[in-house]
Design an enzyme around this catalytic site. Structure first.
Site, PDB file in Angstrom:
ATOM      1  N   LYS A 184     -35.424 -56.663  39.653  1.00 42.38           N
ATOM      2  CA  LYS A 184     -36.565 -56.385  39.677  1.00 42.38           C
ATOM      3  C   LYS A 184     -36.820 -54.899  40.715  1.00 42.38           C
ATOM      4  CE  LYS A 184     -38.163 -61.258  39.410  1.00 42.38           C
ATOM      5  NZ  LYS A 184     -38.624 -62.387  40.013  1.00 42.38           N
ATOM      6  N   GLN A 232     -40.552 -64.898  45.532  1.00 41.09           N
ATOM      7  CA  GLN A 232     -39.453 -65.340  44.555  1.00 41.09           C
ATOM      8  C   GLN A 232     -39.121 -66.924  44.736  1.00 41.09           C
ATOM      9  OE1 GLN A 232     -37.961 -63.547  42.319  1.00 41.09           O
ATOM     10  NE2 GLN A 232     -36.656 -65.272  41.669  1.00 41.09           N
ATOM     11  N   ASP A 241     -47.419 -62.419  39.269  1.00 40.51           N
ATOM     12  CA  ASP A 241     -46.683 -63.529  38.496  1.00 40.51           C
ATOM     13  C   ASP A 241     -47.365 -64.426  37.735  1.00 40.51           C
ATOM     14  OD1 ASP A 241     -43.857 -63.766  38.573  1.00 40.51           O
ATOM     15  OD2 ASP A 241     -43.520 -64.407  40.646  1.00 40.51           O
TER      16      ASP A 241
HETATM   17  N1  GUN Z   1     -37.756 -67.895  40.006  1.00 39.04           N
HETATM   18  C1  GUN Z   1     -37.230 -67.805  39.001  1.00 39.04           C
HETATM   19  N2  GUN Z   1     -38.086 -67.006  37.978  1.00 39.04           N
HETATM   20  C2  GUN Z   1     -39.057 -66.657  38.483  1.00 39.04           C
HETATM   21  C3  GUN Z   1     -40.154 -65.685  38.225  1.00 39.04           C
HETATM   22  O1  GUN Z   1     -40.412 -65.416  37.388  1.00 39.04           O
HETATM   23  N3  GUN Z   1     -41.088 -65.418  39.722  1.00 39.04           N
HETATM   24  C4  GUN Z   1     -40.697 -65.917  40.587  1.00 39.04           C
HETATM   25  N4  GUN Z   1     -41.727 -65.532  41.709  1.00 39.04           N
HETATM   26  N5  GUN Z   1     -39.767 -66.638  41.038  1.00 39.04           N
HETATM   27  C5  GUN Z   1     -38.940 -67.145  40.061  1.00 39.04           C
END
Ligand code: GUN
Length: 285
Positions: free
Chosen positions: A52, A96, A119
């Site tokens: 990211k 996350q 998200d």
């Molecule tokens: N953990 C696994 N995939 C994701 C995601 O797309 N966003 C977040 N915040 N955590 C994750």
């Protein structure tokens, strides 16, 4: 003939367009910033977070990382989220997952301001998705919808079968597909006779996290097969939920792993950060 859906290439194209948008914003004196919170040392999360940050750099979005010790209290986590909510230089906030089980992730998602919830996990934004209103859509389902658009795969009237009912992928996917007039069935760990259901799918989407779960006999001839799984095998190789080599022969369209859904998730996160920035600056509704 089977078409391999190239998520890597499509994600690159999307990031390229976003880079231009980001430069246009900078020319107007507007910067865009994503704040990422990670709690603990989950190795898979570390990889996602690194990807990211690289994507932000690539697009021109500023990136701020908050790495928290796994002993942090719920109160400290919420305090940080509230600080970031108030910080005018931060446009998007991402927590996350997973976080340690003693912490309440639902409360944390609820506390992220809906305007910065890139998200799409805040219940306000989930509710808007259910009602088919404009919102921040969870990045993996959104990325899959973009793939359908790019490859002219129309969902109206199609039987879509989703394997998995997670809050992050399966549940928002139901509504993304329903909003596009598909007939949607969800299978999960308690579903009886998954094979009978999956064999009727015009579009089969697997998001369960079990290597090679979807075998050729579970797939209808000429189905579209989307593989959300990211599973690490004992030899270290990454593989999806689908027995790709055998299912490929039967599918009309299929996504590979890696290089399918994964890169799209991150591209759509970048898209949501730019959207949040524009909204917060009154450029879009
Ligand atoms: N953990 C696994 N995939 C994701 C995601 O797309 N966003 C977040 N915040 N955590 C994750």
């Amino acid at each position: 003939m089977t078409t391999i859906i190239d998520g890597k290439e499509l994600a690159k194209k999307i990031r390229g367009n976003l880079k231009i948008e980001c430069e246009e914003l900078k020319n107007k004196g507007i910067k865009s910033k994503l704040a990422v919170i990670m709690v603990g040392e989950d190795p898979a999360s570390k990889v996602y977070v690194r990807n990211k940050s690289k994507a932000c750099e690539n697009v021109g979005i500023e990136y701020e990382e908050h790495l928290l010790n796994d002993k942090i209290t719920q109160k400290d986590l919420i305090n940080l989220i509230e600080k970031l909510n108030k910080d005018k230089t931060v446009n998007g906030i991402l927590l996350q997952s997973p976080i340690p089980s003693n912490l309440d992730i639902n409360e944390a998602f609820r506390k992220i301001s809906p305007e910065k919830d890139v998200d799409g996990f805040n219940p306000v934004n989930v509710g808007k998705l259910v009602l088919n209103q404009d919102t921040f859509v969870s990045c993996t389902p959104y990325g899959i919808m973009k793939m359908f658009e790019e490859y002219n795969i129309d969902l109206a009237g199609k039987n879509v079968v989703i394997l998995g009912r997670s809050n992050i992928v399966g549940k928002p996917l139901i509504h993304c597909c329903l909003n596009r007039n598909a007939t949607v069935t969800t299978c999960h760990s308690k579903t009886q006779n998954i094979k009978e259901i999956s064999s009727r799918a015009d579009i089969l989407i697997s998001a369960i996290g079990k290597a090679h779960f979807v075998t050729e006999d579970m797939v209808k001839e000429n189905a579209v097969v989307i593989d959300v799984g990211i599973n690490r095998l004992e030899d270290g190789k990454i593989t999806g939920d689908v027995d790709y080599e055998n299912v490929k022969e039967k599918a009309s369209y299929i996504t590979p792993v890696p290089g399918g859904v994964g890169p799209m998730t991150i591209a759509m996160l970048m898209n949501n950060v730019i959207k949040a920035t524009k909204r917060q600056n009154g450029m879009i509704d």
